[in-house]
Design a protein around this motif. Structure first.
Motif, PDB file in Angstrom:
ATOM      1  N   SER A  12       0.792  -1.219   0.000  1.00  0.00           N
ATOM      2  CA  SER A  12       0.000   0.000   0.000  1.00  0.00           C
ATOM      3  C   SER A  12       0.828   1.273   0.000  1.00  0.00           C
ATOM      4  O   SER A  12       0.335   2.326  -0.376  1.00  0.00           O
ATOM      5  CB  SER A  12      -0.934   0.025   1.212  1.00  0.00           C
ATOM      6  OG  SER A  12      -0.186  -0.055   2.413  1.00  0.00           O
ATOM      7  N   THR A  14       2.502   3.064   2.728  1.00  0.00           N
ATOM      8  CA  THR A  14       1.976   3.935   3.777  1.00  0.00           C
ATOM      9  C   THR A  14       2.737   5.247   3.895  1.00  0.00           C
ATOM     10  O   THR A  14       2.215   6.227   4.434  1.00  0.00           O
ATOM     11  CB  THR A  14       2.009   3.217   5.140  1.00  0.00           C
ATOM     12  OG1 THR A  14       3.341   2.753   5.393  1.00  0.00           O
ATOM     13  CG2 THR A  14       1.063   2.042   5.141  1.00  0.00           C
ATOM     14  N   TRP A  17       0.886   8.269   2.429  1.00  0.00           N
ATOM     15  CA  TRP A  17      -0.405   8.688   2.963  1.00  0.00           C
ATOM     16  C   TRP A  17      -0.423  10.221   2.985  1.00  0.00           C
ATOM     17  O   TRP A  17       0.612  10.855   3.204  1.00  0.00           O
ATOM     18  CB  TRP A  17      -0.570   8.120   4.391  1.00  0.00           C
ATOM     19  CG  TRP A  17      -1.887   8.433   4.990  1.00  0.00           C
ATOM     20  CD1 TRP A  17      -3.017   7.692   4.901  1.00  0.00           C
ATOM     21  CD2 TRP A  17      -2.215   9.587   5.769  1.00  0.00           C
ATOM     22  NE1 TRP A  17      -4.040   8.310   5.568  1.00  0.00           N
ATOM     23  CE2 TRP A  17      -3.577   9.479   6.106  1.00  0.00           C
ATOM     24  CE3 TRP A  17      -1.508  10.713   6.215  1.00  0.00           C
ATOM     25  CZ2 TRP A  17      -4.245  10.445   6.863  1.00  0.00           C
ATOM     26  CZ3 TRP A  17      -2.160  11.680   6.959  1.00  0.00           C
ATOM     27  CH2 TRP A  17      -3.501  11.539   7.277  1.00  0.00           C
ATOM     28  N   SER A  20      -2.021   7.556  -0.710  1.00  0.00           N
ATOM     29  CA  SER A  20      -2.013   6.100  -0.782  1.00  0.00           C
ATOM     30  C   SER A  20      -2.790   5.518   0.387  1.00  0.00           C
ATOM     31  O   SER A  20      -2.553   5.875   1.542  1.00  0.00           O
ATOM     32  CB  SER A  20      -0.568   5.590  -0.757  1.00  0.00           C
ATOM     33  OG  SER A  20      -0.526   4.184  -0.825  1.00  0.00           O
ATOM     34  N   ARG A  21      -3.730   4.638   0.081  1.00  0.00           N
ATOM     35  CA  ARG A  21      -4.568   4.014   1.104  1.00  0.00           C
ATOM     36  C   ARG A  21      -4.577   2.493   0.881  1.00  0.00           C
ATOM     37  O   ARG A  21      -4.063   1.983  -0.111  1.00  0.00           O
ATOM     38  CB  ARG A  21      -6.013   4.525   1.013  1.00  0.00           C
ATOM     39  CG  ARG A  21      -6.165   6.045   1.031  1.00  0.00           C
ATOM     40  CD  ARG A  21      -5.892   6.646   2.382  1.00  0.00           C
ATOM     41  NE  ARG A  21      -6.040   8.094   2.381  1.00  0.00           N
ATOM     42  CZ  ARG A  21      -7.136   8.741   2.773  1.00  0.00           C
ATOM     43  NH1 ARG A  21      -8.184   8.066   3.232  1.00  0.00           N
ATOM     44  NH2 ARG A  21      -7.172  10.056   2.736  1.00  0.00           N
ATOM     45  N   LYS A  22      -5.213   1.797   1.807  1.00  0.00           N
ATOM     46  CA  LYS A  22      -5.289   0.339   1.706  1.00  0.00           C
ATOM     47  C   LYS A  22      -5.915  -0.089   0.384  1.00  0.00           C
ATOM     48  O   LYS A  22      -5.483  -1.054  -0.237  1.00  0.00           O
ATOM     49  CB  LYS A  22      -6.083  -0.219   2.883  1.00  0.00           C
ATOM     50  CG  LYS A  22      -6.159  -1.734   2.924  1.00  0.00           C
ATOM     51  CD  LYS A  22      -6.899  -2.224   4.161  1.00  0.00           C
ATOM     52  CE  LYS A  22      -6.960  -3.747   4.212  1.00  0.00           C
ATOM     53  NZ  LYS A  22      -7.682  -4.219   5.414  1.00  0.00           N
ATOM     54  N   ASN A  23      -6.968   0.635  -0.036  1.00  0.00           N
ATOM     55  CA  ASN A  23      -7.660   0.285  -1.277  1.00  0.00           C
ATOM     56  C   ASN A  23      -7.173   1.100  -2.470  1.00  0.00           C
ATOM     57  O   ASN A  23      -7.752   1.011  -3.555  1.00  0.00           O
ATOM     58  CB  ASN A  23      -9.165   0.479  -1.101  1.00  0.00           C
ATOM     59  CG  ASN A  23      -9.750  -0.494  -0.091  1.00  0.00           C
ATOM     60  OD1 ASN A  23      -9.330  -1.645  -0.014  1.00  0.00           O
ATOM     61  ND2 ASN A  23     -10.710  -0.032   0.695  1.00  0.00           N
ATOM     62  N   PRO A  25      -3.392   1.551  -3.504  1.00  0.00           N
ATOM     63  CA  PRO A  25      -1.944   1.422  -3.263  1.00  0.00           C
ATOM     64  C   PRO A  25      -1.131   2.307  -4.187  1.00  0.00           C
ATOM     65  O   PRO A  25      -1.624   2.829  -5.193  1.00  0.00           O
ATOM     66  CB  PRO A  25      -1.687  -0.064  -3.538  1.00  0.00           C
ATOM     67  CG  PRO A  25      -2.764  -0.445  -4.504  1.00  0.00           C
ATOM     68  CD  PRO A  25      -3.969   0.343  -4.105  1.00  0.00           C
ATOM     69  N   GLN A  61      -6.612  -6.394  -4.942  1.00  0.00           N
ATOM     70  CA  GLN A  61      -6.137  -5.448  -5.953  1.00  0.00           C
ATOM     71  C   GLN A  61      -6.213  -5.989  -7.378  1.00  0.00           C
ATOM     72  O   GLN A  61      -5.969  -5.249  -8.333  1.00  0.00           O
ATOM     73  CB  GLN A  61      -4.693  -5.044  -5.644  1.00  0.00           C
ATOM     74  CG  GLN A  61      -4.527  -4.292  -4.334  1.00  0.00           C
ATOM     75  CD  GLN A  61      -3.089  -3.944  -4.042  1.00  0.00           C
ATOM     76  OE1 GLN A  61      -2.266  -3.873  -4.949  1.00  0.00           O
ATOM     77  NE2 GLN A  61      -2.769  -3.728  -2.785  1.00  0.00           N
ATOM     78  N   THR A 372       0.230   6.985  10.141  1.00  0.00           N
ATOM     79  CA  THR A 372      -0.725   5.911   9.845  1.00  0.00           C
ATOM     80  C   THR A 372      -0.841   4.948  11.015  1.00  0.00           C
ATOM     81  O   THR A 372      -1.924   4.428  11.296  1.00  0.00           O
ATOM     82  CB  THR A 372      -0.311   5.157   8.568  1.00  0.00           C
ATOM     83  OG1 THR A 372       0.948   4.490   8.770  1.00  0.00           O
ATOM     84  CG2 THR A 372      -0.184   6.116   7.386  1.00  0.00           C
ATOM     85  N   LEU A 384      -7.397   5.075   6.505  1.00  0.00           N
ATOM     86  CA  LEU A 384      -6.300   4.229   6.044  1.00  0.00           C
ATOM     87  C   LEU A 384      -6.689   3.372   4.855  1.00  0.00           C
ATOM     88  O   LEU A 384      -5.874   2.722   4.261  1.00  0.00           O
ATOM     89  CB  LEU A 384      -5.816   3.337   7.200  1.00  0.00           C
ATOM     90  CG  LEU A 384      -5.368   4.076   8.457  1.00  0.00           C
ATOM     91  CD1 LEU A 384      -5.008   3.092   9.554  1.00  0.00           C
ATOM     92  CD2 LEU A 384      -4.187   4.994   8.133  1.00  0.00           C
TER      93      LEU A 384
END
Length: 384
Positions: A12, A14, A17, A20-23, A25, A61, A372, A384
């Motif tokens: 992802s 981090t 951020w 860029s988020r978990k869903n 990347p 993904q 994060t 996140l």
């Protein structure tokens, strides 16, 4: 002997951020210097090599990666895996092992190169030459090859490869004979060395020693190997992991996602270097020469865009609804639906996404990961 190109498209990022988020990347963000996603830029860079391209990603993904590449990636022969899906996050070691297992079942003589989907490479031709040379060294030595770059400063954020003796060019020539010469061009002849060891993110003092010694390369994370050799070495040094990888691949081919997750879930998470490359006697390091960044922080994004002449006369990179007054060498991204005004800032990063606003001195940008972690501890998983 076919050339296969594995693109690692997971994680992802981090440190980028809140963009860029978990869903969403890093490799699916449109942060390339031409506004393309990094995944698109990577695949476009690989297409001239005329190898079979495989994307290694997660189940979460896969759909987005497929949609991003729908018009770019030539379909593979029927039955071969275009997308190798990691059932759970287990690091580059198991992920690459699973991909190699699938490829070798279809092409036992495969020579495989692995690359990352989220790296920034301004010079496509030198990158392509390095990958082809790595593949030829892999074919010539029947072993593992790591592509490295000569350090230009003492970095504590990169891994290093320690070099041993130079290898004779006759080994590379033998590799080209086995692999086949590139169509329409000369075969690259980059120097190969015995790879002695990997050092991950050393202290500043050690990094300065490496720089002065001249016998260390930055580890780019670009590798090559014969597929059969990879699986044989995996069975030798990590037999339990090897067995679980085979069970996982069997389950995936049978369409049994539950069994695949159970088998894969028991594999320890580990990077490919300690899993295999640090435990083999057949490691070669290839000394390449191209500009490279893993875009692991906001200052990396700023520098890449400045070098692509996307900054203003004061070195600022602006995007979206932003006004900068008296600022220099700052990255200001205003895509949150409101106008951002920054006055008198130097070396500042401002990223507005609407639901979150990041303001950080460029020198402290590596600490974004801490933000994060703090958000996770406070229960703000929605950010996140």
């Amino acid at each position: 002997m076919g050339l296969h190109l594995l693109v690692l498209a997971g994680g992802s990022g981090t440190r980028l951020w809140p963009l860029s988020r978990k869903n969403m990347p890093k490799h699916l963000l449109p942060i390339g210097t031409r506004g393309e996603t990094l995944l698109e830029a990577t695949v476009a860079r690989l297409l001239p090599l005329q190898g079979q391209i495989h994307i290694v990603t997660s189940a979460a993904q896969q759909r987005d990666c497929a949609a991003t590449l729908a018009a770019m990636v030539p379909p593979l022969p029927e039955g071969q895996q275009q997308f190798v899906v990691e059932p759970l996050a287990r690091g580059t070691g198991p992920a690459l092992s699973l991909a190699v297992e699938h490829i070798v079942r279809d092409d036992p003589a495969a020579v495989i190169c692995s690359v990352h989907a989220d790296h920034h490479i301004p010079d496509d031709s030198k990158y392509q030459e390095a990958l082809l040379a790595a593949a030829a060294w892999a074919a010539g030595t029947d072993g593992f090859v790591a592509v490295g770059l000569k350090p230009v400063y003492a970095s504590t954020g990169f891994g290093y490869i320690e070099l041993g003796d130079q290898l004779p060019s006759s080994v590379l020539d033998a590799g080209w004979s086995r692999l086949g010469r590139p169509q329409g061009g000369a075969a690259p002849h980059l120097q190969g060395y015995v790879g002695r060891s990997f050092v991950e993110k050393p202290s500043l003092a050690r990094a300065e020693q490496f720089l002065q010694a001249g016998t260390y390369l930055w580890n780019t994370g670009l590798f090559a190997w014969p597929g059969r050799r990879f699986l044989d070495e995996l069975a030798r040094v990590a037999p339990e992991t090897s067995g679980s990888i085979r069970v996982t691949a069997d389950a995936q081919l049978a369409g049994d996602a539950v069994a695949a997750q159970e088998a894969y879930g028991g594999i320890p998470a580990v990077a490919v270097e300690p899993l295999l490359f640090e435990r083999t006697a057949t490691l070669t390091a290839v000394a390449a020469d191209f500009e490279w960044s893993d875009l692991g922080s906001w200052p990396d994004i700023l520098l890449a865009r400045q070098r692509a002449s996307l900054g203003d006369d004061s070195g600022n990179v602006l995007e979206g609804a932003v006004t900068a007054i008296g600022c220099s060498d700052s990255l200001l991204l205003g895509n949150g639906g409101r106008h951002v005004v920054v006055i008198g800032a130097e070396h500042l990063v401002v990223v507005d996404t609407g639901d979150a606003l990041l303001v950080v001195d460029a020198g402290s940008a590596q600490r974004v990961r801490e933000a994060t972690e703090e958000l996770a501890r406070s229960g703000r998983l929605d950010l996140l």
